[in-house]
Design a protein around this motif. Structure first.
Motif, PDB file in Angstrom:
ATOM      1  N   ALA A   1       0.902  -1.170   0.245  1.00 38.42           N
ATOM      2  CA  ALA A   1      -0.012   0.085   0.040  1.00 38.42           C
ATOM      3  C   ALA A   1       0.929   1.239   0.014  1.00 38.42           C
ATOM      4  CB  ALA A   1      -1.005   0.053   1.162  1.00 38.42           C
ATOM      5  N   VAL A   2       0.778   2.090  -0.851  1.00 43.29           N
ATOM      6  CA  VAL A   2       1.549   3.106  -1.285  1.00 43.29           C
ATOM      7  C   VAL A   2       0.746   4.513  -1.013  1.00 43.29           C
ATOM      8  CG1 VAL A   2       3.232   4.486  -2.650  1.00 43.29           C
ATOM      9  CG2 VAL A   2       3.070   1.964  -2.642  1.00 43.29           C
ATOM     10  N   PHE A   3       1.212   5.345   0.043  1.00 48.01           N
ATOM     11  CA  PHE A   3       0.476   6.333   0.363  1.00 48.01           C
ATOM     12  C   PHE A   3       1.501   7.815   0.011  1.00 48.01           C
ATOM     13  CE2 PHE A   3      -0.966   3.420   3.182  1.00 48.01           C
ATOM     14  CZ  PHE A   3      -2.276   3.686   3.364  1.00 48.01           C
ATOM     15  N   THR A   4       0.817   8.943  -0.685  1.00 50.58           N
ATOM     16  CA  THR A   4       1.772  10.097  -0.875  1.00 50.58           C
ATOM     17  C   THR A   4       1.055  11.009   0.088  1.00 50.58           C
ATOM     18  OG1 THR A   4       2.010   9.615  -2.963  1.00 50.58           O
ATOM     19  CG2 THR A   4       2.561  11.847  -2.373  1.00 50.58           C
ATOM     20  N   LEU A   5       1.585  11.873   0.985  1.00 55.03           N
ATOM     21  CA  LEU A   5       1.116  12.537   1.895  1.00 55.03           C
ATOM     22  C   LEU A   5       1.854  13.964   2.140  1.00 55.03           C
ATOM     23  CD1 LEU A   5       1.542  10.135   4.968  1.00 55.03           C
ATOM     24  CD2 LEU A   5      -0.552  10.419   3.443  1.00 55.03           C
ATOM     25  N   THR A   6       1.136  14.913   2.467  1.00 58.69           N
ATOM     26  CA  THR A   6       1.918  16.190   2.664  1.00 58.69           C
ATOM     27  C   THR A   6       2.627  16.069   3.908  1.00 58.69           C
ATOM     28  OG1 THR A   6       0.024  17.097   4.199  1.00 58.69           O
ATOM     29  CG2 THR A   6      -0.336  17.285   1.845  1.00 58.69           C
ATOM     30  N   ALA A   7       3.375  17.053   4.375  1.00 55.04           N
ATOM     31  CA  ALA A   7       4.249  17.110   5.411  1.00 55.04           C
ATOM     32  C   ALA A   7       3.918  16.812   6.764  1.00 55.04           C
ATOM     33  CB  ALA A   7       5.401  18.270   5.445  1.00 55.04           C
ATOM     34  N   ASN A   8       2.244  17.367   6.906  1.00 53.69           N
ATOM     35  CA  ASN A   8       1.601  17.074   7.965  1.00 53.69           C
ATOM     36  C   ASN A   8       0.722  15.833   7.700  1.00 53.69           C
ATOM     37  OD1 ASN A   8      -0.359  17.820   6.429  1.00 53.69           O
ATOM     38  ND2 ASN A   8      -0.968  19.741   7.494  1.00 53.69           N
ATOM     39  N   GLY A   9       0.583  15.100   6.837  1.00 53.38           N
ATOM     40  CA  GLY A   9       0.156  13.974   7.034  1.00 53.38           C
ATOM     41  C   GLY A   9      -1.443  13.979   6.234  1.00 53.38           C
ATOM     42  N   ALA A  10      -1.632  14.829   5.661  1.00 51.98           N
ATOM     43  CA  ALA A  10      -2.627  14.938   4.799  1.00 51.98           C
ATOM     44  C   ALA A  10      -2.443  14.185   3.571  1.00 51.98           C
ATOM     45  CB  ALA A  10      -3.078  16.286   4.420  1.00 51.98           C
ATOM     46  N   LEU A  11      -3.584  13.305   3.270  1.00 48.17           N
ATOM     47  CA  LEU A  11      -3.593  12.504   2.058  1.00 48.17           C
ATOM     48  C   LEU A  11      -3.475  13.234   0.691  1.00 48.17           C
ATOM     49  CD1 LEU A  11      -3.588   9.480   1.136  1.00 48.17           C
ATOM     50  CD2 LEU A  11      -6.048   9.503   0.975  1.00 48.17           C
ATOM     51  N   ILE A  12      -2.447  12.838   0.083  1.00 41.04           N
ATOM     52  CA  ILE A  12      -2.534  13.340  -1.492  1.00 41.04           C
ATOM     53  C   ILE A  12      -3.148  12.377  -2.416  1.00 41.04           C
ATOM     54  CG2 ILE A  12      -1.113  14.454  -3.248  1.00 41.04           C
ATOM     55  CD1 ILE A  12       0.734  15.257  -1.146  1.00 41.04           C
ATOM     56  N   ASP A  13      -2.474  11.039  -2.381  1.00 37.42           N
ATOM     57  CA  ASP A  13      -3.010  10.261  -3.031  1.00 37.42           C
ATOM     58  C   ASP A  13      -2.474   8.880  -2.855  1.00 37.42           C
ATOM     59  OD1 ASP A  13      -4.111   8.900  -5.472  1.00 37.42           O
ATOM     60  OD2 ASP A  13      -2.519   9.777  -6.932  1.00 37.42           O
ATOM     61  N   GLY A  14      -2.842   7.836  -3.044  1.00 38.01           N
ATOM     62  CA  GLY A  14      -2.680   6.277  -2.972  1.00 38.01           C
ATOM     63  C   GLY A  14      -2.831   5.261  -3.962  1.00 38.01           C
ATOM     64  N   ASN A  15      -2.301   4.277  -4.036  1.00 37.40           N
ATOM     65  CA  ASN A  15      -2.730   3.253  -4.945  1.00 37.40           C
ATOM     66  C   ASN A  15      -3.825   2.465  -4.512  1.00 37.40           C
ATOM     67  OD1 ASN A  15      -1.442   1.750  -2.909  1.00 37.40           O
ATOM     68  ND2 ASN A  15      -0.031   0.627  -4.312  1.00 37.40           N
ATOM     69  N   GLY A  16      -4.173   1.378  -5.306  1.00 33.87           N
ATOM     70  CA  GLY A  16      -5.242   0.878  -4.827  1.00 33.87           C
ATOM     71  C   GLY A  16      -5.221  -0.113  -3.556  1.00 33.87           C
ATOM     72  N   ALA A  17      -4.154  -0.565  -3.115  1.00 32.52           N
ATOM     73  CA  ALA A  17      -3.900  -1.339  -2.170  1.00 32.52           C
ATOM     74  C   ALA A  17      -3.937  -0.270  -0.860  1.00 32.52           C
ATOM     75  CB  ALA A  17      -2.379  -1.941  -1.974  1.00 32.52           C
ATOM     76  N   ALA A  18      -3.506   0.902  -1.006  1.00 33.23           N
ATOM     77  CA  ALA A  18      -3.597   1.919   0.101  1.00 33.23           C
ATOM     78  C   ALA A  18      -5.253   2.259   0.106  1.00 33.23           C
ATOM     79  CB  ALA A  18      -3.147   3.199  -0.374  1.00 33.23           C
ATOM     80  N   ASP A  19      -5.832   2.272  -0.749  1.00 34.82           N
ATOM     81  CA  ASP A  19      -7.335   2.756  -0.763  1.00 34.82           C
ATOM     82  C   ASP A  19      -8.014   1.546   0.159  1.00 34.82           C
ATOM     83  OD1 ASP A  19      -7.205   5.036  -2.140  1.00 34.82           O
ATOM     84  OD2 ASP A  19      -7.983   4.447  -3.932  1.00 34.82           O
ATOM     85  N   ALA A  20      -7.723   0.397  -0.360  1.00 33.56           N
ATOM     86  CA  ALA A  20      -8.449  -0.715   0.383  1.00 33.56           C
ATOM     87  C   ALA A  20      -8.043  -0.876   1.914  1.00 33.56           C
ATOM     88  CB  ALA A  20      -7.859  -2.026  -0.246  1.00 33.56           C
ATOM     89  N   MET A  21      -6.772  -0.534   2.164  1.00 36.24           N
ATOM     90  CA  MET A  21      -6.202  -0.534   3.656  1.00 36.24           C
ATOM     91  C   MET A  21      -7.070   0.569   4.278  1.00 36.24           C
ATOM     92  SD  MET A  21      -2.474  -0.255   5.054  1.00 36.24           S
ATOM     93  CE  MET A  21      -1.931  -0.322   6.574  1.00 36.24           C
ATOM     94  N   LEU A  22      -7.379   1.769   3.845  1.00 33.67           N
ATOM     95  CA  LEU A  22      -8.051   2.974   4.534  1.00 33.67           C
ATOM     96  C   LEU A  22      -9.665   2.451   4.611  1.00 33.67           C
ATOM     97  CD1 LEU A  22      -6.539   6.145   3.025  1.00 33.67           C
ATOM     98  CD2 LEU A  22      -6.168   5.201   5.117  1.00 33.67           C
ATOM     99  N   ARG A  23     -10.022   1.878   3.600  1.00 32.08           N
ATOM    100  CA  ARG A  23     -11.550   1.089   3.719  1.00 32.08           C
ATOM    101  C   ARG A  23     -11.755   0.095   4.799  1.00 32.08           C
ATOM    102  NH1 ARG A  23     -11.429   1.324  -2.058  1.00 32.08           N
ATOM    103  NH2 ARG A  23     -11.044  -1.032  -1.836  1.00 32.08           N
ATOM    104  N   ARG A  24     -10.549  -0.726   5.098  1.00 31.68           N
ATOM    105  CA  ARG A  24     -10.620  -1.441   6.137  1.00 31.68           C
ATOM    106  C   ARG A  24     -10.593  -0.965   7.452  1.00 31.68           C
ATOM    107  NH1 ARG A  24      -7.064  -4.327   2.724  1.00 31.68           N
ATOM    108  NH2 ARG A  24      -5.296  -4.082   4.000  1.00 31.68           N
TER     109      ARG A  24
END
Length: 370
Positions: A186-209
């Motif tokens: 699961a790959v997340f791209t975040l701002t320096a303070n942890g705000a979500l910019i983007d994520g791959n499909g596995a990252a989306d699935a992880m957040l949904r779980r």
């Protein structure tokens, strides 16, 4: 009157682009219009037409009459590029009346389209076509109408160029997203303070779980407060100017082994962004066996044993699971060591661990491949 704003609005608004052929036709009193662009003269990336002809009729044109378009052939010359022409001046009425497209397509559907303003537009690697039409009983296009459309040609060409650049950028983004979706993490791209910019499909699935990481007001948080404290500290360290090295923490989930979260920062222009990669230690790389076989010439059984050893399985456990004698497993391991040119288990694990971890991906037809 042709409003340039409507042309440039079509550069970024798909709905305006779809209506643009009708808008241009209305501006010069044509009863139908067609507009399309592509990356080569014979390529069509997008098309806009006024709706005078139905989708079914246009499909028949594409399938059966495109090659017989006598008007299009007349425009297909270098001296007509970026010029709006009254086709009646270069295609005699008699030639058009005897053409297959007029007799077998236009007249066959009870129509009398007979007059055309047409042009080829080339700009920044794109090739566009424009055609505006009237019926036989209608007045010919006059010089004022031809000039009005000629004045608009440059704007239309720039609009095509903008849409082509956006199309390439979108295609580039889709390609990168597909590549990230193929990575077995699961790959997340975040701002320096942890705000979500983007994520791959596995990252989306992880957040949904929500079993380890959650999303609250666009901020990625660890479910366990102690993990979140460590996560936020890792984000701050990565965002710091001197924070050039990657770090890693455990993110515990409700059940099962914790995820390993690797955190690093990257420069994107003038900004620093955080990349967080979550690895499930129990996850299986579905393609590993086939890749080991391809690289080292292992049999399927040897590749499966090699993968199992790298996952920490013991010889007795493998013997029981595979229903073979312990000596058989030992022989397979010896063969594996010879083919991988290694002499101990740690070397084998290192060789296999060096391969990128891949996850399941979807092919273009929509079927999942494992």
């Amino acid at each position: 009157m042709i409003r340039t704003e409507e042309i440039y609005d079509a550069a970024t608004d798909d709905g305006v682009f779809e209506r643009l052929a009708a808008t241009l036709a209305d501006a010069v009193g044509a009863r139908s219009g067609v507009l399309h662009w592509g990356f080569a003269p014979q390529h069509i990336a997008e098309i806009s037409y006024s709706g005078y002809f139905s989708d079914a009729q246009m499909a028949v044109y594409d399938d059966e009459f495109h090659a017989d378009d006598i008007w299009g052939a007349a425009l297909d010359r270098s001296d007509t590029v970026n010029r709006l022409l009254n086709i009646e001046a270069i295609v005699p009425d008699r030639a058009y009346e005897g053409s297959r497209i007029y007799n077998e397509w236009i007249r066959a559907m009870g129509d009398d389209t007979f007059r055309c303003l047409g042009g080829i537009i080339q700009k920044d690697g794109t090739t566009g076509h424009i055609g505006l039409h009237r019926g036989r009983t209608q007045q010919p296009f006059d010089t004022r109408e031809v000039q009005a459309m000629q004045d608009a040609m440059g704007h239309i060409g720039r609009m095509f160029a903008i849409r082509s650049k956006l199309d390439r950028a979108n295609q580039h983004g889709r390609s990168l997203q597909a590549a990230l979706d193929m990575v077995g993490h699961a790959v997340f791209t975040l701002t320096a303070n942890g705000a979500l910019i983007d994520g791959n499909g596995a990252a989306d699935a992880m957040l949904r779980r929500g079993d380890a990481l959650t999303l609250r007001q666009r901020q990625v948080k660890a479910r366990d407060p102690r993990d979140d404290e460590a996560f936020q500290a890792a984000l701050r360290a990565a965002a710091a100017r001197q924070g050039t090295q990657a770090s890693a923490i455990f993110i515990h989930r409700e059940q099962g082994a914790p995820y390993v979260l690797s955190i690093a920062s990257v420069r994107v222009g003038m900004d620093r962004q955080i990349v967080a990669i979550a690895t499930d230690p129990t996850g299986r790389d579905a393609s590993l066996t086939s890749r080991i076989r391809a690289l080292y010439g292992l049999t399927r059984a040897e590749a499966e044993v090699a993968e199992a050893i790298c996952a920490g399985r013991g010889l007795e456990e493998l013997s029981a699971e595979r229903g073979v004698a312990l000596n058989t497993v030992r022989t397979q391991i010896k063969n594996i060591y010879v083919k991988l040119d290694c002499s101990r288990q740690s070397e084998l694990v290192a060789r296999v661990a060096a391969l990128p971890r891949l996850g399941p991906f979807e092919d273009q037809s929509g079927f999942r491949s494992d």
